[in-house]
Scaffold this active site. Structure first.
Site, short mmCIF file in Angstrom:
data_model
loop_
_atom_site.label_atom_id
_atom_site.label_comp_id
_atom_site.label_asym_id
_atom_site.label_seq_id
_atom_site.Cartn_x
_atom_site.Cartn_y
_atom_site.Cartn_z
N ASN A 32 0.82 -1.39 0.01
CA ASN A 32 0.17 -0.02 0.00
C ASN A 32 0.94 1.33 0.19
OD1 ASN A 32 0.83 0.18 2.72
ND2 ASN A 32 -1.07 0.08 3.45
N GLY A 83 4.00 -5.00 6.72
CA GLY A 83 3.64 -4.56 8.06
C GLY A 83 4.22 -3.17 8.74
N SER A 125 10.79 -11.65 14.00
CA SER A 125 11.90 -10.66 14.67
C SER A 125 12.65 -11.12 15.75
CB SER A 125 11.63 -9.46 14.75
OG SER A 125 12.31 -8.56 15.75
N TYR A 150 4.62 -3.43 18.77
CA TYR A 150 5.15 -4.01 17.52
C TYR A 150 5.78 -5.59 17.57
CZ TYR A 150 8.98 -5.00 14.12
OH TYR A 150 9.37 -5.88 13.42
N LYS A 154 4.45 -9.23 16.17
CA LYS A 154 5.32 -10.52 15.77
C LYS A 154 4.96 -11.72 16.40
CE LYS A 154 6.95 -7.95 12.51
NZ LYS A 154 6.51 -8.33 11.09
N VAL A 218 24.73 7.82 21.15
CA VAL A 218 25.08 6.41 21.70
C VAL A 218 24.28 6.28 23.05
CG1 VAL A 218 26.72 4.70 22.44
CG2 VAL A 218 27.13 6.48 20.61
N ASP A 296 15.66 -1.23 25.78
CA ASP A 296 16.86 -1.69 25.11
C ASP A 296 17.47 -3.06 25.98
OD1 ASP A 296 16.73 -0.45 22.68
OD2 ASP A 296 18.65 0.77 23.17
P1 NAD Z 1 9.37 -1.56 5.34
O1 NAD Z 1 8.55 -0.59 6.10
O2 NAD Z 1 10.55 -0.96 4.68
O3 NAD Z 1 8.74 -2.41 4.47
C1 NAD Z 1 7.27 -2.79 4.64
C2 NAD Z 1 6.39 -2.59 3.41
O4 NAD Z 1 5.05 -2.97 4.11
C3 NAD Z 1 6.23 -0.95 3.23
O5 NAD Z 1 6.69 -1.07 1.90
C4 NAD Z 1 4.98 -0.61 3.70
O6 NAD Z 1 4.39 0.38 2.67
C5 NAD Z 1 4.03 -2.20 3.41
N1 NAD Z 1 3.05 -2.07 4.19
C6 NAD Z 1 2.66 -1.96 5.62
N2 NAD Z 1 1.54 -1.99 5.74
C7 NAD Z 1 0.77 -2.48 4.91
C8 NAD Z 1 -0.54 -3.00 4.45
N3 NAD Z 1 -1.50 -2.95 5.45
N4 NAD Z 1 -0.82 -3.21 3.36
C9 NAD Z 1 0.03 -3.31 2.42
N5 NAD Z 1 1.17 -2.77 2.45
C10 NAD Z 1 1.67 -2.52 3.64
O7 NAD Z 1 10.18 -2.68 6.36
P2 NAD Z 1 11.25 -3.81 6.18
O8 NAD Z 1 12.45 -3.09 6.90
O9 NAD Z 1 11.36 -4.01 4.96
O10 NAD Z 1 10.60 -4.74 7.02
C11 NAD Z 1 9.93 -5.80 6.37
C12 NAD Z 1 9.32 -6.72 7.33
O11 NAD Z 1 10.27 -7.22 8.22
C13 NAD Z 1 8.28 -6.03 8.50
O12 NAD Z 1 7.28 -7.15 8.70
C14 NAD Z 1 9.09 -5.90 9.62
O13 NAD Z 1 8.21 -5.70 10.44
C15 NAD Z 1 10.02 -7.19 9.58
N6 NAD Z 1 11.09 -6.72 10.32
C16 NAD Z 1 12.07 -5.73 9.88
C17 NAD Z 1 13.11 -5.48 10.74
C18 NAD Z 1 14.03 -4.37 10.38
O14 NAD Z 1 14.88 -4.23 11.07
N7 NAD Z 1 13.94 -3.73 9.18
C19 NAD Z 1 13.55 -6.54 11.74
C20 NAD Z 1 12.61 -7.57 12.05
C21 NAD Z 1 11.41 -7.63 11.45
C1 UD1 Z 2 15.27 -2.35 17.35
C2 UD1 Z 2 13.76 -2.62 17.91
C3 UD1 Z 2 13.55 -4.16 17.61
C4 UD1 Z 2 13.36 -4.37 16.12
C5 UD1 Z 2 14.70 -3.94 15.64
C6 UD1 Z 2 14.92 -3.97 14.09
C7 UD1 Z 2 13.90 -1.25 20.08
C8 UD1 Z 2 13.79 -1.33 21.45
N1 UD1 Z 2 13.94 -2.71 19.49
O1 UD1 Z 2 16.04 -3.39 17.78
O2 UD1 Z 2 12.16 -4.28 18.02
O3 UD1 Z 2 13.17 -5.90 15.71
O4 UD1 Z 2 14.94 -2.59 15.95
O5 UD1 Z 2 14.15 -3.05 13.46
O6 UD1 Z 2 13.71 -0.21 19.50
N2 UD1 Z 2 21.50 2.94 19.08
C9 UD1 Z 2 22.14 3.94 19.35
N3 UD1 Z 2 21.90 5.13 18.80
C10 UD1 Z 2 20.90 5.26 17.94
C11 UD1 Z 2 20.18 4.22 17.69
C12 UD1 Z 2 20.64 2.82 18.07
O7 UD1 Z 2 22.96 4.01 20.26
O8 UD1 Z 2 20.67 6.48 17.46
C13 UD1 Z 2 21.85 1.62 19.74
C14 UD1 Z 2 20.75 0.92 20.42
O9 UD1 Z 2 20.75 1.22 21.85
C15 UD1 Z 2 21.39 -0.42 20.27
C16 UD1 Z 2 21.93 -0.52 18.86
O10 UD1 Z 2 22.15 0.86 18.51
O11 UD1 Z 2 22.04 -1.14 21.26
C17 UD1 Z 2 20.91 -1.13 17.85
O12 UD1 Z 2 19.69 -0.39 17.87
P1 UD1 Z 2 18.55 -0.40 16.84
O13 UD1 Z 2 19.23 -0.16 15.43
O14 UD1 Z 2 17.34 0.37 17.12
O15 UD1 Z 2 18.16 -1.96 16.73
P2 UD1 Z 2 17.42 -2.59 18.24
O16 UD1 Z 2 17.42 -1.83 19.42
O17 UD1 Z 2 18.45 -4.28 18.29
#
Ligand code: NAD
Ligand code: UD1
Length: 337
Positions: A32, A83, A125, A150, A154, A218, A296
């Site tokens: 979307n 999502g 995740s 969030y 998951k 940090v 965290d």
């Molecule tokens: P992203 O936001 O870049 O991609 C998610 C996509 O889903 C987007 O393009 C958004 O427009 C679309 N979307 C959201 N809600 C929707 C809906 N109702 N209908 C249709 N499309 C929809 O995120 P990403 O980093 O690519 O993550 C992809 C998946 O992996 C997500 O489910 C996210 O929660 C999961 N995930 C991401 C991370 C991360 O750090 N990036 C970590 C763990 C899990």
């Molecule tokens: C976060 C989310 C987690 C999600 C993951 C991937 C939280 C509490 N957890 O994880 O649910 O699945 O992202 O999207 O938000 N950090 C800094 N400065 C910053 C940003 C981050 O020091 O500006 C540190 C954080 O404290 C951490 C590390 O960098 O130690 C990684 O942070 P981040 O990239 O946000 O990922 P997570 O916290 O592991």
């Protein structure tokens, strides 16, 4: 295989499309665009060398819209990325997160089964482990208390999908528990494009490096880790993308339920990441130590051996590749897409 990719215009979805096509699969994207840009799909098509990626601007909560997509295709499997993913926002808007992520997935799964597509790879995740009892985290570790809505979406969706499979063994459900995705396609044409101030570490670092933000905060230097800053399992997004292609093998083998940690197995601290970024890219990243961020944990990295043994997958990119490719994307696209 012919794959439905929900959320395919997003960060991980767009990279996965490339690896799917490279492996000989075809894909149709449903998104979307609430957190993405259609330019990403155009660039994916250019990288793959096809005229366009089939795309439907449809919300996964829109049953009629999904029905129209399924009417035109016979999908072998769905890779379900769609999502909302902003942790802080989910605390402020829990209903919106539950409705979008859980409501959307329930509708998607129902439309899938009505059309006889009972194979799904779901983006889970590391957050489902909560504050883990043991490090490195294996899939045997119990799920924990999530600190935000969030994370609960998951955790709950894992349960929904597993119960669906138990009730109907024709389903194959692969839950991929991602650790911390970073990096970008080596072309620098696609990458992570956060809206507003980045929450995650790597996009914050790249925005400081490109001059959009003054310095990195940090979050805490008094954790029980080697340098006091938080330790995570950063994984290159191209490796994460290939994990989805490998996971299709589990579906071919009719795995039933398959749960896999997708990380490198190495833990790097915040300062390790900053130092690697500066060393590899030759740019400065000013930082200062701030208080800990609520929610965290100190250390989070996995044992990815199960994915290696059962899917034949392993991460091939190291920390230098991650910081180089993250910077290559940001440098070429200072304003994102
Ligand atoms: P992203 O936001 O870049 O991609 C998610 C996509 O889903 C987007 O393009 C958004 O427009 C679309 N979307 C959201 N809600 C929707 C809906 N109702 N209908 C249709 N499309 C929809 O995120 P990403 O980093 O690519 O993550 C992809 C998946 O992996 C997500 O489910 C996210 O929660 C999961 N995930 C991401 C991370 C991360 O750090 N990036 C970590 C763990 C899990
Ligand atoms: C976060 C989310 C987690 C999600 C993951 C991937 C939280 C509490 N957890 O994880 O649910 O699945 O992202 O999207 O938000 N950090 C800094 N400065 C910053 C940003 C981050 O020091 O500006 C540190 C954080 O404290 C951490 C590390 O960098 O130690 C990684 O942070 P981040 O990239 O946000 O990922 P997570 O916290 O592991």
């Amino acid at each position: 295989m012919h794959i439905l990719v929900t959320g395919g215009a997003g960060f991980i979805g767009s990279h996965t499309l490339i690896e799917l096509y490279k492996a000989g699969h075809t894909a149709v994207v449903v998104d979307n665009l609430c957190n993405s840009n259609p330019l990403a799909l155009q660039r994916v098509a250019e990288i793959i060398g096809v005229p366009a990626i089939p795309f439907h601007k449809v919300d996964i909560r829109d049953r009629a819209g999904l029905e129209r997509v399924f009417a035109g295709h016979k999908f072998d499997a769905c890779i379900h990325f769609a999502g909302l993913k902003a942790v802080g926002e989910s605390v402020e808007k829990p209903w919106e997160y539950y409705e979008n992520n859980i409501g959307g997935t329930l509708t998607l799964v129902d439309v899938m089964r009505r059309h006889g597509c009972k194979n799904i790879i779901f983006s889970s995740s590391a957050t489902v482990y909560g504050d883990p009892d043991e490090i490195p985290i294996t899939e045997q570790c119990p799920k924990g208390q999530c600190t935000n809505p969030y994370g609960w979406t998951k955790s709950m969706l894992e349960q929904v999908l597993m119960d669906t499979q138990k009730a109907d063994p024709e389903w194959n459900v692969v839950l991929l528990r991602y650790f911390n995705p970073v990096g970008a396609h080596p072309s620098g044409r696609i990458g992570e494009n956060p809206k507003g101030i980045p929450n995650n570490l790597m996009p914050y670092i790249t925005q400081v490096a490109v001059g959009k933000r003054a310095e990195l905060g940090v979050f805490g230097d008094d954790y029980p880790t080697p340098d006091g800053t938080g330790v995570r399992d950063y994984i290159h997004v191209v490796d994460l993308a290939t994990a989805h292609v490998c996971a299709l093998q589990a579906i071919v083998r009719r795995c039933g339920i398959g749960i896999y940690n997708i990380g490198t197995g190495h833990g790097y601290s915040v300062l390790d990441m900053v130092k690697a970024f500066v060393r590899v890219n030759g740019v400065e990243v000013p930082y200062s130590i701030k208080p800990r961020r609520v929610g965290d944990i100190a250390t989070c990295y996995c044992n990815p051996a199960k994915a290696m043994a059962e899917l034949g997958w392993e991460a091939r990119h190291d920390i230098d590749d991650m910081v180089r490719d993250s910077w290559n994307w940001q440098r070429q696209n200072p304003e994102g897409y």
